[in-house]
Design a protein around this motif. Structure first.
Motif, PDB file in Angstrom:
ATOM      1  N   GLU A  36       0.799  -1.228   0.000  1.00 62.16           N
ATOM      2  CA  GLU A  36       0.000   0.000   0.000  1.00 62.16           C
ATOM      3  C   GLU A  36       0.833   1.281   0.000  1.00 62.16           C
ATOM      4  O   GLU A  36       0.479   2.240  -0.677  1.00 62.16           O
ATOM      5  CB  GLU A  36      -0.939   0.013   1.220  1.00 62.16           C
ATOM      6  CG  GLU A  36      -1.932  -1.131   1.245  1.00 62.16           C
ATOM      7  CD  GLU A  36      -2.951  -1.048   0.126  1.00 62.16           C
ATOM      8  OE1 GLU A  36      -3.377   0.072  -0.217  1.00 62.16           O
ATOM      9  OE2 GLU A  36      -3.306  -2.116  -0.419  1.00 62.16           O
ATOM     10  N   GLU A  37       1.913   1.316   0.766  1.00 63.23           N
ATOM     11  CA  GLU A  37       2.658   2.563   0.949  1.00 63.23           C
ATOM     12  C   GLU A  37       3.967   2.645   0.168  1.00 63.23           C
ATOM     13  O   GLU A  37       4.352   3.733  -0.274  1.00 63.23           O
ATOM     14  CB  GLU A  37       2.966   2.772   2.439  1.00 63.23           C
ATOM     15  CG  GLU A  37       1.719   2.917   3.287  1.00 63.23           C
ATOM     16  CD  GLU A  37       2.026   2.924   4.766  1.00 63.23           C
ATOM     17  OE1 GLU A  37       1.712   3.945   5.405  1.00 63.23           O
ATOM     18  OE2 GLU A  37       2.587   1.923   5.266  1.00 63.23           O
ATOM     19  N   LEU A  38       4.656   1.528   0.025  1.00 62.30           N
ATOM     20  CA  LEU A  38       5.970   1.567  -0.611  1.00 62.30           C
ATOM     21  C   LEU A  38       5.928   2.104  -2.041  1.00 62.30           C
ATOM     22  O   LEU A  38       6.779   2.925  -2.403  1.00 62.30           O
ATOM     23  CB  LEU A  38       6.642   0.191  -0.560  1.00 62.30           C
ATOM     24  CG  LEU A  38       8.087   0.146  -1.042  1.00 62.30           C
ATOM     25  CD1 LEU A  38       8.979   1.094  -0.233  1.00 62.30           C
ATOM     26  CD2 LEU A  38       8.633  -1.272  -0.977  1.00 62.30           C
ATOM     27  N   PRO A  39       4.962   1.717  -2.875  1.00 62.93           N
ATOM     28  CA  PRO A  39       4.956   2.267  -4.239  1.00 62.93           C
ATOM     29  C   PRO A  39       4.910   3.795  -4.274  1.00 62.93           C
ATOM     30  O   PRO A  39       5.577   4.423  -5.097  1.00 62.93           O
ATOM     31  CB  PRO A  39       3.704   1.652  -4.868  1.00 62.93           C
ATOM     32  CG  PRO A  39       3.516   0.371  -4.125  1.00 62.93           C
ATOM     33  CD  PRO A  39       3.921   0.692  -2.707  1.00 62.93           C
ATOM     34  N   GLY A  40       4.169   4.409  -3.372  1.00 62.17           N
ATOM     35  CA  GLY A  40       4.105   5.863  -3.325  1.00 62.17           C
ATOM     36  C   GLY A  40       5.409   6.496  -2.886  1.00 62.17           C
ATOM     37  O   GLY A  40       5.767   7.583  -3.345  1.00 62.17           O
ATOM     38  N   LEU A  41       6.123   5.826  -1.995  1.00 62.07           N
ATOM     39  CA  LEU A  41       7.425   6.336  -1.562  1.00 62.07           C
ATOM     40  C   LEU A  41       8.464   6.219  -2.676  1.00 62.07           C
ATOM     41  O   LEU A  41       9.300   7.101  -2.856  1.00 62.07           O
ATOM     42  CB  LEU A  41       7.907   5.578  -0.322  1.00 62.07           C
ATOM     43  CG  LEU A  41       7.165   5.859   0.979  1.00 62.07           C
ATOM     44  CD1 LEU A  41       7.590   4.865   2.061  1.00 62.07           C
ATOM     45  CD2 LEU A  41       7.411   7.285   1.437  1.00 62.07           C
ATOM     46  N   VAL A  42       8.400   5.126  -3.422  1.00 62.57           N
ATOM     47  CA  VAL A  42       9.375   4.879  -4.488  1.00 62.57           C
ATOM     48  C   VAL A  42       9.135   5.789  -5.690  1.00 62.57           C
ATOM     49  O   VAL A  42      10.090   6.250  -6.322  1.00 62.57           O
ATOM     50  CB  VAL A  42       9.337   3.391  -4.921  1.00 62.57           C
ATOM     51  CG1 VAL A  42      10.174   3.158  -6.163  1.00 62.57           C
ATOM     52  CG2 VAL A  42       9.802   2.494  -3.788  1.00 62.57           C
ATOM     53  N   GLU A  43       7.873   6.071  -5.975  1.00 62.02           N
ATOM     54  CA  GLU A  43       7.541   6.875  -7.152  1.00 62.02           C
ATOM     55  C   GLU A  43       8.221   8.241  -7.079  1.00 62.02           C
ATOM     56  O   GLU A  43       8.069   8.984  -6.116  1.00 62.02           O
ATOM     57  CB  GLU A  43       6.028   7.061  -7.251  1.00 62.02           C
ATOM     58  CG  GLU A  43       5.600   7.761  -8.516  1.00 62.02           C
ATOM     59  CD  GLU A  43       4.093   7.870  -8.616  1.00 62.02           C
ATOM     60  OE1 GLU A  43       3.645   8.817  -9.265  1.00 62.02           O
ATOM     61  OE2 GLU A  43       3.383   7.033  -8.044  1.00 62.02           O
ATOM     62  N   GLY A  44       9.009   8.541  -8.077  1.00 59.64           N
ATOM     63  CA  GLY A  44       9.712   9.814  -8.136  1.00 59.64           C
ATOM     64  C   GLY A  44      11.042   9.846  -7.407  1.00 59.64           C
ATOM     65  O   GLY A  44      11.777  10.822  -7.520  1.00 59.64           O
ATOM     66  N   ALA A  45      11.360   8.800  -6.659  1.00 63.93           N
ATOM     67  CA  ALA A  45      12.666   8.741  -5.990  1.00 63.93           C
ATOM     68  C   ALA A  45      13.725   8.352  -7.018  1.00 63.93           C
ATOM     69  O   ALA A  45      13.478   7.527  -7.900  1.00 63.93           O
ATOM     70  CB  ALA A  45      12.644   7.735  -4.844  1.00 63.93           C
ATOM     71  N   ASP A  46      14.893   8.949  -6.887  1.00 59.91           N
ATOM     72  CA  ASP A  46      15.983   8.653  -7.813  1.00 59.91           C
ATOM     73  C   ASP A  46      16.803   7.446  -7.377  1.00 59.91           C
ATOM     74  O   ASP A  46      17.397   6.766  -8.206  1.00 59.91           O
ATOM     75  CB  ASP A  46      16.902   9.867  -7.942  1.00 59.91           C
ATOM     76  CG  ASP A  46      16.165  11.048  -8.544  1.00 59.91           C
ATOM     77  OD1 ASP A  46      15.691  10.924  -9.683  1.00 59.91           O
ATOM     78  OD2 ASP A  46      16.044  12.084  -7.855  1.00 59.91           O
TER      79      ASP A  46
END
Length: 125
Positions: A36-46
């Motif tokens: 639920e949360e990890l994809p949102g944290l990863v999105e846009g991270a370099d």
């Protein structure tokens, strides 16, 4: 500056990252829902830096999800000594991983700012 995802079981890492001058997204992997949360944290991270107490087995699903995301990943143990198994799973060179551990062991906002700059210069250029 690059956006660094820092997932650490050490709250001191997270507090120092928050107080630094670098662009960090932060979270404690033991409290991050992988689906639920990890994809949102990863999105846009370099790139991602993960520091885990308990080694690889402590967060296998999360590590697999990060690997599948395809961003450069620095994997570290939560102690001040290197965790060879985690370091070997990193997608960046071993020397970069070892240096990242040094910054985190020293701690503090200034070192976390320098860590983000170091990773940006060595991994993302």
């Amino acid at each position: 500056m690059s956006t660094v995802l820092l997932l650490s079981t050490a709250d001191t890492d997270l507090l120092a990252a928050r107080a630094s001058d670098a662009a960090y997204r932060i979270g404690n992997p033991t409290r991050v829902d992988v689906r639920e949360e990890l994809p949102g944290l990863v999105e846009g991270a370099d790139l991602a830096v993960v520091r885990l107490l308990g080694g690889k087995r402590a967060w296998e699903d999360g590590l697999a999800a990060l690997k599948a995301a395809g961003i450069p990943t620095v994997l570290l143990g939560g102690e001040s000594v290197p965790d060879a198994e985690l370091m070997a799973e990193s997608s960046v060179p071993a020397g970069v991983v070892a240096e990242a551990l040094r910054y985190l062991v020293e701690g503090g906002p200034d070192n976390l700012t320098q860590l983000a700059r170091f990773l940006s210069d060595t991994v993302l250029l």
